[in-house]
Every structure is written in structure tokens, then in C-alpha cells.
Scaffold this active site. Structure first.
Site, PDB file in Angstrom:
ATOM      1  N   TYR A   1       1.477  -2.798  -4.729  1.00 27.28           N
ATOM      2  CA  TYR A   1       1.581  -2.199  -3.396  1.00 27.28           C
ATOM      3  C   TYR A   1       1.570  -0.675  -3.492  1.00 27.28           C
ATOM      4  O   TYR A   1       0.856   0.008  -2.763  1.00 27.28           O
ATOM      5  CB  TYR A   1       2.871  -2.686  -2.736  1.00 27.28           C
TER       6      TYR A   1
ATOM      7  N   SER B   1       1.543   4.201   3.577  1.00 28.73           N
ATOM      8  CA  SER B   1       2.967   3.867   3.552  1.00 28.73           C
ATOM      9  C   SER B   1       3.709   4.997   2.847  1.00 28.73           C
ATOM     10  O   SER B   1       3.106   5.809   2.135  1.00 28.73           O
ATOM     11  CB  SER B   1       3.183   2.554   2.791  1.00 28.73           C
TER      12      SER B   1
END
Length: 262
Positions: free
Chosen positions: A147, A134
Site C-alpha cells: 500500500y 494517501s
């Protein structure tokens, strides 16, 4: 390009994983999609002809069994797309032990366990791995500690695998998407819309991409096209790389945003 090749996609029931399954199937691959929820997998299977496998990608026994199923059904394994992931939406001081462990399990251990289980077959086929990280693997957003750490670590995993298994002909690359219109992002946009008093989800997407040079989120199919390239012979001399697909967000100098006039 992928006629007869065998592909396993984790997190294959929705979003980027589902789009990747459709792309590989359209090019003749034999595809298995893996995830924890049967319903989305069954929908992808009905739409694309992929093999649905219900399992937790971070569970060693479950993922090893899934790999054996793919090999038994298809006769081998050529490509792994490690796309499974999850949330981790709190700052460090607000993250308890259970949430921290779950964040790392869903975002990092899932890829580690999947690739480890698949390596013997990938060595045989001189195959390819695409790890879906990401933009959070390169930068830190607010209050997404678990995350962010998990996605950063995926880049380290990618490079370690490339370093150790390139000599066996296995290529491993990562892709780092920015905002993509997926169910997980939709949930975040709905929360932003409610909190900021925006008109709807689309307004929230416009808000979070207003300083992105391309000015919009990606479609899952656009990220699937990059995954397809990294898994293909067209990228035969690329390994250990990180491809950023964020509409240009990483090129923006944050301190100059206030100076923009258009």
C-alpha cells in the site's frame, strides 16, 4: 461550477469516490462511477443519478471500453478522479509475489491505466485529473509495504503527468488523505478494536487520531470538497501539486509526542 462537465470517478461505489460523485452531481456535472462491484455502484447511481460502470480500472481493455462509453453517452470527458485503490497490508518479508503484484495493480496500475485511456479526451477538453493517494504516499505505516509503495508511486505519476501534459492544458494534482471514515478504514478499525480490546469502532478511530491536531478522522465529504476544488477552475494555475488532508497529522513531530501534556 460544473454544469454539463463530464466526470469519471474510479472507485466510485463507496467512501471518497461515492462522496465525490454526489458533490459533482450536486454542481451539475454528468458523472460516471466505475468499480468492480455492481451493488455499491447501483446504490450511488440510484442516489445521485450517476452512470454506473462495472469494470476493473487496472484492466486496459476494460477501462478503455469504459472511457468510450462515457464519451459516447456524454459527448466527452473533462475530469478524471483516479480514486480506485486497495490493500497491501504486510511487511516486505511477509509479502509474496502475488500480493505484491495485486497491491501495485490496485493502487497504482489502476490510476495509470485510467488516465492513459482518458488522455486523448482530456487533451481535447483541456481537462483535469485528481489522483487520490494517501498519507501513506508520504510516510510509512507498520506492515503496509504494498500500500505504501503504491501510494508513494501515485505522487510520482501525478508529477510525471503534470510535467508532460501541462503544455496540452491538462492539469493533474494529487490529494493525500489521512484517516477517513470509509468502509476500508472501518474494517481496519474493527480489527484494531478487537486486537486492542477497545469498546467499538469509534473508540478505535479515537485511538488512531489521538495525536492528530484536529483529533478526528475526516468525513468522505471533506475529501470530496478538496477533489472538487482541484478539478475546478478555482485551481486553474495549480498542477503537479500534492494536497495533504490529514487533520494536521503530518505537522506533528513524532519524537515530541511523549512531551505533550494536553
Amino acid at each position: 461550477m460544473f454544469d454539463g462537465r463530464k466526470v469519471l470517478i474510479t472507485g466510485g461505489g463507496t467512501g471518497i469516490g461515492a462522496a465525490a460523485a454526489a458533490r459533482f452531481r450536486a454542481e451539475g456535472a454528468r458523472v460516471a462511477v466505475l468499480g468492480r462491484r455492481p451493488a455499491p455502484l447501483d446504490e450511488v447511481a440510484a442516489r445521485t443519478g450517476a452512470l454506473p460502470l462495472v469494470a476493473d480500472a487496472a484492466d486496459r481493455a476494460a477501462i478503455e471500453d469504459a472511457v468510450r462509453t462515457v464519451v459516447a453517452r456524454y459527448g466527452g470527458l473533462d475530469v478524471v478522479v483516479a480514486n480506485a485503490g486497495g490493500h497491501g497490508l504486510s511487511a516486505v518479508g511477509d509479502t509474496d509475489d502475488a500480493d505484491w503484484e495485486q497491491s501495485l495493480r490496485s493502487n497504482l496500475t489502476s490510476a495509470f491505466a485510467t488516465v492513459r485511456a482518458a488522455l486523448p479526451e482530456l487533451v481535447k477538453s483541456r481537462g483535469s485529473v485528481v489522483v487520490v493517494s494517501s498519507l501513506a504516499g508520504l510516510f510509512a505505516g507498520p506492515s503496509v509495504a504494498g500500500y505504501t509503495v503504491g501510494k508513494h508511486a501515485l505522487i510520482g505519476l501525478t508529477r510525471s503527468l503534470a510535467r508532460d501534459y501541462g503544455r496540452h492544458g491538462v492539469r493533474v494534482n494529487a490529494v493525500c488523505p489521512g484517516w477517513v471514515c470509509t468502509p476500508m478504514a472501518d474494517e481496519q478499525m474493527d480489527a484494531l478494536s478487537a486486537a486492542a480490546g477497545l469498546a467499538d469502532r469509534e473508540a478505535a478511530y479515537r485511538r488512531v487520531t489521538e495525536n492528530v491536531p484536529l483529533g478526528r478522522p475526516a468525513r468522505p465529504e471533506e475529501i470530496a470538497a478538496i477533489i472538487r476544488f482541484l478539478a475546478s477552475d478555482d485551481s486553474s494555475y495549480i498542477t503537479g501539486s500534492v494536497t495533504v488532508a490529514d487533520g494536521g497529522a503530518h505537522a506533528v513531530d513524532l519524537p515530541t509526542i511523549a512531551l505533550a501534556t494536553t
